[in-house]
Design an enzyme around this catalytic site. Structure first.
Site, PDB file in Angstrom:
ATOM      1  CD  GLU A 128      -2.976   1.006   0.199  1.00 55.45           C
ATOM      2  OE1 GLU A 128      -3.813   0.308   0.085  1.00 55.45           O
ATOM      3  OE2 GLU A 128      -2.923   1.780  -0.626  1.00 55.45           O
ATOM      4  CB  VAL A 131       0.831   3.515  -5.045  1.00 56.61           C
ATOM      5  CG1 VAL A 131      -0.208   4.518  -6.009  1.00 56.61           C
ATOM      6  CG2 VAL A 131       1.138   2.331  -5.948  1.00 56.61           C
ATOM      7  N   GLY A 186      12.862  17.199   2.141  1.00 58.58           N
ATOM      8  CA  GLY A 186      13.040  15.940   2.135  1.00 58.58           C
ATOM      9  C   GLY A 186      11.852  15.055   1.583  1.00 58.58           C
ATOM     10  CE  LYS A 204       5.037   7.332  -5.873  1.00 59.11           C
ATOM     11  NZ  LYS A 204       5.336   8.559  -5.629  1.00 59.11           N
TER      12      LYS A 204
HETATM   13  N1  HSE Z   1       9.709  11.469  -4.059  1.00 61.04           N
HETATM   14  C1  HSE Z   1       8.234  10.999  -3.758  1.00 61.04           C
HETATM   15  C2  HSE Z   1       7.508  12.316  -4.005  1.00 61.04           C
HETATM   16  C3  HSE Z   1       8.080  10.297  -2.606  1.00 61.04           C
HETATM   17  O1  HSE Z   1       7.907  13.590  -4.236  1.00 61.04           O
HETATM   18  O2  HSE Z   1       6.125  12.384  -4.104  1.00 61.04           O
HETATM   19  C4  HSE Z   1       8.033   8.799  -2.797  1.00 61.04           C
HETATM   20  O3  HSE Z   1       7.378   8.430  -4.026  1.00 61.04           O
END
Ligand code: HSE
Length: 424
Positions: A128, A131, A186, A204
């Site tokens: 889960e 995605v 981050g 995804k």
């Molecule tokens: N780097 C991704 C984002 C998070 O910015 O949504 C993890 O998939």
């Protein structure tokens, strides 16, 4: 019965999972009646574990030791990447352990092989968190919407891209400046190419397309375009026209084929997805029985992602040793539709010299390819050089637009490749 958990990878998400298992056992028990215990943590770097009281938890630098630990019945793979994550997952499944992972790249590339190993060993493989982080979209597709044919899925599934596009739109900031801020906060990958080039969203998209239509979807078959070509001018011009630029994953079934594509898209201001701002994710699902449903939340971050990982563990614990439920099965083998067949409206920004007849030539080329123009505006003062000519087409095909642009971009007056954004 107590469910024993092993966590491979004590990085950001692993740390969040360890924190949640150590601190939220009461919430887990209240909601599920289950006792879920952290039994083993494995990582090559044990420094991040210093912040935790791991009394009674085995700590090792050997994932193999964790997988063979008889107190561990659920293995969480949280190291990311393809190898050695794939090997660890297969070893755990083959050892009769359930596996929970957040590894979207691995699933997008190897889901059929991993699913097959889970089915063969009569254990569960759950993902889960892979995605859109906290959003229970996999559960929604597999359970809540199980009675439905899925008509279409439109997803904002990369927080970094949505954060950049939102701040470019609302504050007029430059792409590079906002990207640095997303990295500082981050949620961007390091380096952020997977985010801004659209590949993280594509991972995804492939996972959701497989689930929505019960078919394997090869990552290489997806059309993927990131947001690096989106300029402040495009964001400002399209905003004036009543649109927000969003990086969307779009999934639908058309004439026996799957459309699965990732690209910047103009979302009308009145669409619910236009209101999804900054690093938040949202997935809009249209289906034949339930009609439209919308799922919204954080797609990244230590604790939000841990929330989804631990929910998968709790679901496994709920079965209390009973056989795994009906596994996900590939029932069909549908092709991915060629991009040239796509029908829709297009925003075009032609950058050209401001000379009599140039606009006529551009419009004639579009007309020659059967592309009808809904509106055309020159954005700069007469005399500026070059000038931006913004066109919105009526519904047409991708193949016709691309053929017209090949001719327009080859004109001697055209100053740079025409900017194109598809309209939802
Ligand atoms: N780097 C991704 C984002 C998070 O910015 O949504 C993890 O998939």
């Amino acid at each position: 019965m107590t469910c024993g958990v092993g966590v491979i990878g004590a990085g950001t998400v692993g740390g969040g999972v360890i924190h949640t298992l150590l601190n939220n056992g009461d919430a887990i028990h209240d909601k599920s009646g289950q006792t879920v215990r952290l039994r083993h943590v494995a990582d090559l770097n044990l420094d991040p574990l210093k912040e935790f009281d791991l009394t009674g938890v085995t700590v090792s630098t050997e994932a193999k030791a964790l997988i063979s630990d008889p107190r561990v019945s659920v293995v969480c793979e949280l190291i990311g990447g393809v190898e050695p994550a794939k090997t660890f997952i297969l070893e755990a499944l083959n050892a009769g352990k359930h596996v929970v992972t957040a590894n979207k790249m691995l699933l997008a590339l190897h889901a059929p092989e991993l699913n097959e190993a889970a089915v063969r060993n009569r254990v569960e493989l759950r993902y889960e968190a892979a995605v859109a982080g906290t959003i229970p979209i996999i559960k929604a597709l597999r359970e809540g919407l199980s009675a439905n044919h899925i008509r279409a899925i439109h997803g904002i599934m990369n927080g970094t891209c949505n954060y950049i596009l939102t701040r470019m739109s609302e504050e007029g900031l430059a792409f590079e400046d906002v990207l640095q801020q997303a990295m500082d906060q981050g949620f961007a990958e390091t380096p952020p190419d997977l985010d801004i080039e659209g590949h993280d969203t594509a991972h995804k998209c492939a996972i959701l397309a497989s689930l929505a239509y019960s078919t394997p979807v090869r990552l290489d078959d997806l059309y993927v375009e990131g947001i690096t070509g989106i300029t402040g001018q495009d964001v400002a011009y399209t905003r004036e026209m009543g649109y927000q630029v969003k990086l969307l994953a779009i999934i639908r079934q058309v004439n026996g084929a799957i459309e699965a594509r990732v690209h910047p898209t103009l979302v009308p201001d009145e669409h619910l997805l236009a209101a999804v701002k900054r690093e938040f994710n949202a997935i809009y699902v249209e289906s034949d029985i339930a009609d439209a449903t919308l799922y919204y939340g954080r797609g990244a971050g230590k604790l939000p992602t841990a929330s989804a990982v631990v929910a998968d563990i709790v679901d496994i614990a709920r079965r209390d040793g009973a056989p795994a439920p009906e596994p996900f099965r590939y029932v069909h083998d549908l092709p991915v539709r060629e991009m040239g067949l796509l029908r829709g409206q297009y925003y075009l920004r032609v950058v050209t010299e401001d000379k009599p007849g140039v606009l006529g030539t551009v419009c004639a080329i579009l007309g020659h390819h059967g592309v009808s123009i809904a509106s055309c505006t020159q954005k700069d003062e007469h005399g500026a050089s070059p000038v931006n000519v913004v066109l919105m087409t009526h519904e047409t095909t991708e193949a016709d637009v691309k053929a017209a642009l090949a001719e327009i971009d080859a004109l001697e007056n055209t100053a740079e490749a025409t900017h194109l954004i598809r309209v939802l």
